[in-house]
Design an enzyme around this catalytic site. Sequence first.
Site, PDB file in Angstrom:
ATOM      1  N   CYS A  47      -9.354  -8.235   1.478  1.00 33.16           N
ATOM      2  CA  CYS A  47      -9.195 -10.104   1.746  1.00 33.16           C
ATOM      3  C   CYS A  47     -10.055  -9.473   3.539  1.00 33.16           C
ATOM      4  O   CYS A  47      -9.353 -11.420   3.922  1.00 33.16           O
ATOM      5  CB  CYS A  47      -7.794  -9.897   1.705  1.00 33.16           C
ATOM      6  SG  CYS A  47      -6.991  -8.997   0.810  1.00 33.16           S
ATOM      7  N   GLN A  74       0.489  -0.747  -0.099  1.00 33.47           N
ATOM      8  CA  GLN A  74       0.145  -0.028  -0.025  1.00 33.47           C
ATOM      9  C   GLN A  74       1.177   1.362   0.258  1.00 33.47           C
ATOM     10  O   GLN A  74       0.264   2.252   0.063  1.00 33.47           O
ATOM     11  CB  GLN A  74      -0.951  -0.151   1.252  1.00 33.47           C
ATOM     12  CG  GLN A  74      -1.783  -1.255   0.980  1.00 33.47           C
ATOM     13  CD  GLN A  74      -2.326  -0.470   0.566  1.00 33.47           C
ATOM     14  OE1 GLN A  74      -3.152   0.108  -0.668  1.00 33.47           O
ATOM     15  NE2 GLN A  74      -3.439  -2.156  -0.281  1.00 33.47           N
ATOM     16  N   THR A 110       8.894 -20.708 -15.767  1.00 31.89           N
ATOM     17  CA  THR A 110       8.804 -19.609 -17.269  1.00 31.89           C
ATOM     18  C   THR A 110       8.678 -18.674 -16.726  1.00 31.89           C
ATOM     19  O   THR A 110       7.380 -18.683 -16.482  1.00 31.89           O
ATOM     20  CB  THR A 110       7.763 -20.454 -18.477  1.00 31.89           C
ATOM     21  OG1 THR A 110       8.501 -21.329 -18.578  1.00 31.89           O
ATOM     22  CG2 THR A 110       7.507 -19.510 -19.123  1.00 31.89           C
TER      23      THR A 110
HETATM   24  N1  PMP Z   1      -1.086  -6.680   1.964  1.00 34.35           N
HETATM   25  C1  PMP Z   1      -1.335  -5.765   1.550  1.00 34.35           C
HETATM   26  C2  PMP Z   1      -0.780  -4.520   2.192  1.00 34.35           C
HETATM   27  C3  PMP Z   1      -2.439  -5.238   0.782  1.00 34.35           C
HETATM   28  O1  PMP Z   1      -2.922  -4.143   0.635  1.00 34.35           O
HETATM   29  C4  PMP Z   1      -2.477  -6.237   0.103  1.00 34.35           C
HETATM   30  C5  PMP Z   1      -4.122  -6.858  -1.061  1.00 34.35           C
HETATM   31  N2  PMP Z   1      -4.826  -5.822  -0.412  1.00 34.35           N
HETATM   32  C6  PMP Z   1      -1.687  -7.690  -0.051  1.00 34.35           C
HETATM   33  C7  PMP Z   1      -0.242  -7.577   0.459  1.00 34.35           C
HETATM   34  C8  PMP Z   1      -2.327  -8.793  -0.937  1.00 34.35           C
HETATM   35  O2  PMP Z   1      -2.421  -7.858  -2.240  1.00 34.35           O
HETATM   36  P1  PMP Z   1      -2.739  -9.454  -3.451  1.00 34.35           P
HETATM   37  O3  PMP Z   1      -3.733  -9.638  -3.022  1.00 34.35           O
HETATM   38  O4  PMP Z   1      -2.239  -8.532  -4.854  1.00 34.35           O
HETATM   39  O5  PMP Z   1      -1.910 -10.521  -3.185  1.00 34.35           O
END
Ligand code: PMP
Length: 378
Positions: free
Chosen positions: A321, A179, A235
């Site tokens: 997430c 971020q 790859t």
């Molecule tokens: N770390 C942080 C601080 C994030 O904001 C996010 C995405 N929300 C992630 C890790 C995970 O990224 P990705 O879903 O692209 O693997």
Amino acid sequence: MIYLDYSATTPVSREVLESYEKATRDYMGNVNSIHALGVKSKVLYNSATKQICDLFDIKEDELIYTSGATESNNMALKGVALAYQGRGKHIIVSKLEHPSIYKICDFLETQGFKIDYVENDSEGLIDFDDLKKKIRKDTILVSVCAVNSEVGVRQPLKTIRMLIKKENPETIFHSDITQAVGKVAINLHDVDLASMSGHKIFGPKGIGFLYKSSKVRLIPLIHGSGKVNDLRAGTPPLPLVVSLSKAIRIALKDLEKKEEKITKLNERICDNLAKYDGVVINKTKYSIPHILNVSLVNIKPETFIHAMEDEEIYLSTNTACASGDLSSSVMAIYNDKARATSTIRISLSYVTTNEEISKFLNIFKSKYQELNTLVKLK
Ligand code: PMP
């Protein structure tokens, strides 16, 4: 549509898409092949990689492409745990990490590692004294997020690194900079390992990197063949690599100018929303303006998000997430469950306009009043 969820993901920019298309069309050879088509692809791969490395002032063998920050975080934490377990099994992380870090820590605990969580103050800043106290002889890794994904709290990586190395020069410092890239200046020399994702900076989904200082050893997660990177065999996805390079070049331009614009938008939203009863702004003096967290204490965040979505306004709850209803970051900073279970996140970009914010504020007003009335009637 008004998109205000840029911290969850961003659209792919036109320039990035063009480089993706060109690399796909004109460079079909496998980077690992020794014939002319492979060599042609390898030249492009090397040049895209060099551009990223020059921008971050790192060496080319210190950059490992991954599918994104989740994989980079896994590679960093598990890779260090496996490589250094002979020296110790103690790891420290902050309470303001992305959920992926906590999931990895839970797994590592099942493998006999001990995880400690460093405290932070009421502004979200890491408690330096607590960190100092927690670092032991067998601490192999400290992981602290550069910019928190829920409240946008930015940590002083340089100071944290100095403190860690003073306590134990052998302890490795990882930071999730997902971020932070394209929002604030990042110096990779402040850390030993750093994770990021391309899709947060107008790049495609499915590519990111792990920066690994040449002083650090890692056991790879993925074993196999392929010459270009023995830490992640297979790859390399050349079109994604080229797109990531392009996205980073654009993202790192004019950071201050972009931040100035976003700060004004952020302040406009805060001034307006602060007037509502039941709206609490979760912003500390370390929050970057791109990420604005607000609690709507009388309304279920999902209900509000969907009500806004009916008007084609896209926001998120705490983070795209997170699992469960509680924002762990709001809890870690304010220690207030009502506040932490009612958060919405408004995330801004330099492409966000004043007109979009005006419309957002108007629709916020009508939806908020409507839902608040319903709550009162219940
Ligand atoms: N770390 C942080 C601080 C994030 O904001 C996010 C995405 N929300 C992630 C890790 C995970 O990224 P990705 O879903 O692209 O693997």
